[in-house]
Design a protein around this motif. Structure first.
Motif, PDB file in Angstrom:
ATOM      1  N   PHE A  39       7.125   9.109   6.049  1.00  0.00           N
ATOM      2  CA  PHE A  39       6.092  10.135   5.893  1.00  0.00           C
ATOM      3  C   PHE A  39       5.372  10.016   4.549  1.00  0.00           C
ATOM      4  O   PHE A  39       4.698  10.929   4.118  1.00  0.00           O
ATOM      5  N   PHE A  40       5.558   8.871   3.891  1.00  0.00           N
ATOM      6  CA  PHE A  40       4.930   8.683   2.586  1.00  0.00           C
ATOM      7  C   PHE A  40       4.115   7.397   2.554  1.00  0.00           C
ATOM      8  O   PHE A  40       4.410   6.451   3.282  1.00  0.00           O
ATOM      9  N   LYS A  41       3.095   7.414   1.688  1.00  0.00           N
ATOM     10  CA  LYS A  41       2.411   6.169   1.357  1.00  0.00           C
ATOM     11  C   LYS A  41       3.160   5.555   0.188  1.00  0.00           C
ATOM     12  O   LYS A  41       3.456   6.248  -0.781  1.00  0.00           O
ATOM     13  N   VAL A  42       3.482   4.266   0.302  1.00  0.00           N
ATOM     14  CA  VAL A  42       4.223   3.622  -0.781  1.00  0.00           C
ATOM     15  C   VAL A  42       3.355   2.523  -1.378  1.00  0.00           C
ATOM     16  O   VAL A  42       2.839   1.671  -0.670  1.00  0.00           O
ATOM     17  N   HIS A  43       3.195   2.564  -2.699  1.00  0.00           N
ATOM     18  CA  HIS A  43       2.385   1.544  -3.360  1.00  0.00           C
ATOM     19  C   HIS A  43       3.105   0.194  -3.309  1.00  0.00           C
ATOM     20  O   HIS A  43       4.280   0.112  -3.655  1.00  0.00           O
ATOM     21  N   PRO A  44       2.403  -0.872  -2.863  1.00  0.00           N
ATOM     22  CA  PRO A  44       3.081  -2.163  -2.674  1.00  0.00           C
ATOM     23  C   PRO A  44       3.722  -2.744  -3.939  1.00  0.00           C
ATOM     24  O   PRO A  44       4.708  -3.444  -3.840  1.00  0.00           O
ATOM     25  N   GLY A  47       5.687   0.894  -6.177  1.00  0.00           N
ATOM     26  CA  GLY A  47       6.660   1.652  -5.394  1.00  0.00           C
ATOM     27  C   GLY A  47       6.423   3.152  -5.478  1.00  0.00           C
ATOM     28  O   GLY A  47       7.216   3.936  -4.971  1.00  0.00           O
ATOM     29  N   ALA A  48       5.326   3.580  -6.143  1.00  0.00           N
ATOM     30  CA  ALA A  48       5.016   5.006  -6.248  1.00  0.00           C
ATOM     31  C   ALA A  48       4.747   5.579  -4.851  1.00  0.00           C
ATOM     32  O   ALA A  48       4.133   4.923  -4.009  1.00  0.00           O
ATOM     33  N   THR A  49       5.252   6.792  -4.601  1.00  0.00           N
ATOM     34  CA  THR A  49       5.094   7.369  -3.261  1.00  0.00           C
ATOM     35  C   THR A  49       4.213   8.609  -3.300  1.00  0.00           C
ATOM     36  O   THR A  49       4.172   9.334  -4.294  1.00  0.00           O
ATOM     37  N   ARG A  50       3.512   8.843  -2.192  1.00  0.00           N
ATOM     38  CA  ARG A  50       2.663  10.020  -2.067  1.00  0.00           C
ATOM     39  C   ARG A  50       2.787  10.510  -0.633  1.00  0.00           C
ATOM     40  O   ARG A  50       2.692   9.716   0.316  1.00  0.00           O
TER      41      ARG A  50
END
Lengths: 289, 274
Positions: A39-44, A47-50
């Protein structure tokens, strides 16, 4: 039968501690964390999540390649289970006869069980390679692996071949447990061999068939990854890219962690569904034992 | 009488035919692994053994360092077997020989893991192994597999068939639970342990997806990945070398399977009775 037990307040917890520790750290936590990440966007890179709600699910299910993979996996599993159970039951019946040398035959009919999916992939890659594959020569058709329509057939044959031994072992054990008295009394009542097989043996085999159905489903969906990676790498043009291969590519090659997590959750739903089915049917099993 | 003889002969013939069909891929691999490159590439394919066996097997062994991979796979297989079987033995002993608070809950937790094969949790599992700095280590390839619902269930099934009079008798003799476990229970279930060794050796030796993700360096690769590496190294379709590599990597699990076949057959079927 009731087992006599020891009385000790702490010992059972100590005995279970190692298993529970591994379960929590390497099974429950990663499973829950994977579901959360879906349920999160993960920066490739960072690894930061939103939080992204159902974004990942909407994305994967609006991707025609994923939908294709979804349908392909179901058809692939269906073929592997159907062909696998049919041929292994035939072989198990042959092996259940009282003739000399049956142990020798058994060993040499179930031994591919010990081989790996990757080895099956390499063997069938050789047999069907367009340059000089033996089976290309004998079938007079060279494009087995370069044409998507036939490549999936080769993957199915290889997957069935590899798992045949496993299925035969279980069917053979089940056939030996069919009560002879039932067969004999049916014979006295005038039932022929074919009737006896379908009305009696088949019924006694059904718990095993259900068990194998479940085991072969997970085999087709998950364990064939190595086979496909060595045999076709999901190609040509995605024609053999089943869900697990799609997940691997999204996660490991394209670093789309959020998508991969959502795909994991889809696979989990599938496993839950199949296991639920197994529990439903294992109720029936009681009648036969 | 005559009819049964014909029937028996037919049955033998049918079984031999099945064996030939099933073994065909491996028989061909064996033949190809002895051929020179020219023989391999001949068309129509030549199906007689060639003269190049030694060269092919040596090349397969050295070109991707198959020896190192065999060593890695062996270490990992036995590392998992020892950890998994000891932990499962203790857990199965707890579940069958004690009554305690939360037994149902804990058993339920073990049961639930059947729903969580590696692919379902691979994203976060990979992350944990990375944060533990366990990428490219034996620990990363072994420890996550130490807890196993299947092994625990097989052992529970087996423990239940041990007569419970033995527990009563050892209590009268003043045995502690662990004395009973080591001196009475373990010696009784040898063939089940044999089956677990075979099942788990084959399972771990043949694993592919997890070792592919959890290792990067050549030194830590396992044999299954080696097959793929061999196929890309020997790019000119040098199937003689590739098939030699395939034959080498299938020998250990096959040996274990054939040598321990009797105990394996006895214990394996316990799985379907969970």
């Amino acid at each position: 039968m009731r087992q006599s037990t020891f009385n000790n307040k702490f010992l059972p917890y100590i005995l279970l501690l190692p298993t529970m520790f591994i379960l929590v750290v390497f099974l429950f936590y990663p499973a829950i964390e994977t579901f959360r990440l879906s349920f999160f966007k993960v920066h490739p890179w960072t690894g930061a999540t939103r939080f992204a709600g159902f974004y990942n699910f909407i994305k994967i299910f609006s991707n025609p390649e994923y939908l294709h993979s979804f349908v392909l996996s179901a058809m692939f599993a269906f073929a592997v289970i159907g062909l696998g159970l049919f041929f292994s039951l035939l072989i198990a019946i042959l092996l259940n006869q009282k003739i000399a040398g049956i142990r020798f035959y058994r060993t040499f009919l179930i031994w591919p069980y010990a081989l790996s999916p990757a080895i099956a992939g390499a063997l069938f890659n050789f047999l069907f390679n367009p340059a000089n594959g033996v089976l290309c020569y004998f079938t007079g058709y060279r494009s087995w692996l370069t044409d998507g329509r036939t490549a999936i057939l080769v993957v199915i044959i290889a997957a069935v071949w590899k798992n045949l031994g496993y299925n035969v072992i279980f069917y053979l054990t089940a056939l030996r447990n069919v009560p002879q008295a039932a067969l004999e009394s049916a014979s006295i009542d005038g039932a022929g061999a074919i009737k006896r097989f379908f009305y009696i043996t088949f019924a006694f085999l059904s718990p095993t068939s259900f068990f194998l159905f479940v085991m072969n489903t997970t085999y087709a969906y998950f364990a064939t990854f190595g086979l496909i990676d060595v045999l076709t790498e999901g190609g040509p043009a995605g024609s053999t890219r089943i869900l697990i291969y799609h997940l691997y590519k999204d996660f490991f090659v394209h670093s789309k962690t959020g998508y991969a997590a959502a795909e994991s959750l889809v696979l989990f739903t599938l496993v839950v569904g199949i296991t639920f089915l197994q529990f439903q049917t294992s109720e029936k099993k009681v009648h036969y034992q | 009488m005559r009819q049964t003889t014909i029937k028996t002969a037919g049955l033998h013939l049918l079984l031999i035919l099945c064996i030939l069909i099933i073994s065909m891929p491996v028989i061909l691999a064996l033949i190809i692994s002895t051929q020179t490159e020219a023989q391999v590439l001949s068309y129509p394919p030549g199906l007689v053994p060639g003269s190049n066996a030694v060269h092919n097997y040596v090349t397969a062994w050295t070109s991707v360092d198959l020896g190192r991979m065999m060593l890695n796979s062996t270490i990992i297989a036995f590392g998992v077997i020892i950890g998994k079987i000891s932990m499962s033995l203790l857990a199965a002993f707890a579940f069958t020989h004690f009554n305690f608070k939360g037994k149902k809950l804990l058993f339920g937790l073990v049961l639930v893991t059947l729903l969580l094969p590696v692919p379902v949790r691979i994203v976060a599992l990979f992350d944990i192994i990375r944060r533990l700095h366990w990428i490219d280590t034996y620990a990363g390839l072994m420890v996550p597999f130490w807890a196993s619902a299947t092994s625990i269930f097989i052992l529970i099934q087996r423990f239940r068939t041990v007569p419970s009079e033995l527990v009563d008798a050892s209590k009268i003799d003043g045995c502690t639970p662990m004395q009973y476990f080591f001196k009475v229970l373990l010696p009784l279930i040898r063939s089940t342990l044999g089956a677990l060794v075979v099942i788990n050796f084959i399972y771990i030796w043949n694993q592919y997806l997890w070792p592919l993700m959890a290792t990067n360096t050549k030194e830590m690769r396992v044999v299954q990945i080696g097959i793929k590496m061999l196929m890309s190294t020997e790019s000119s379709n040098n199937w003689g070398v590739i098939m030699a590599g395939v034959i080498i990597t299938m020998i250990p699990p096959l040996l274990i399977f054939i040598v321990m076949q009797e105990s394996f057959m006895k214990g394996f079927a316990l799985q379907s009775e969970k």
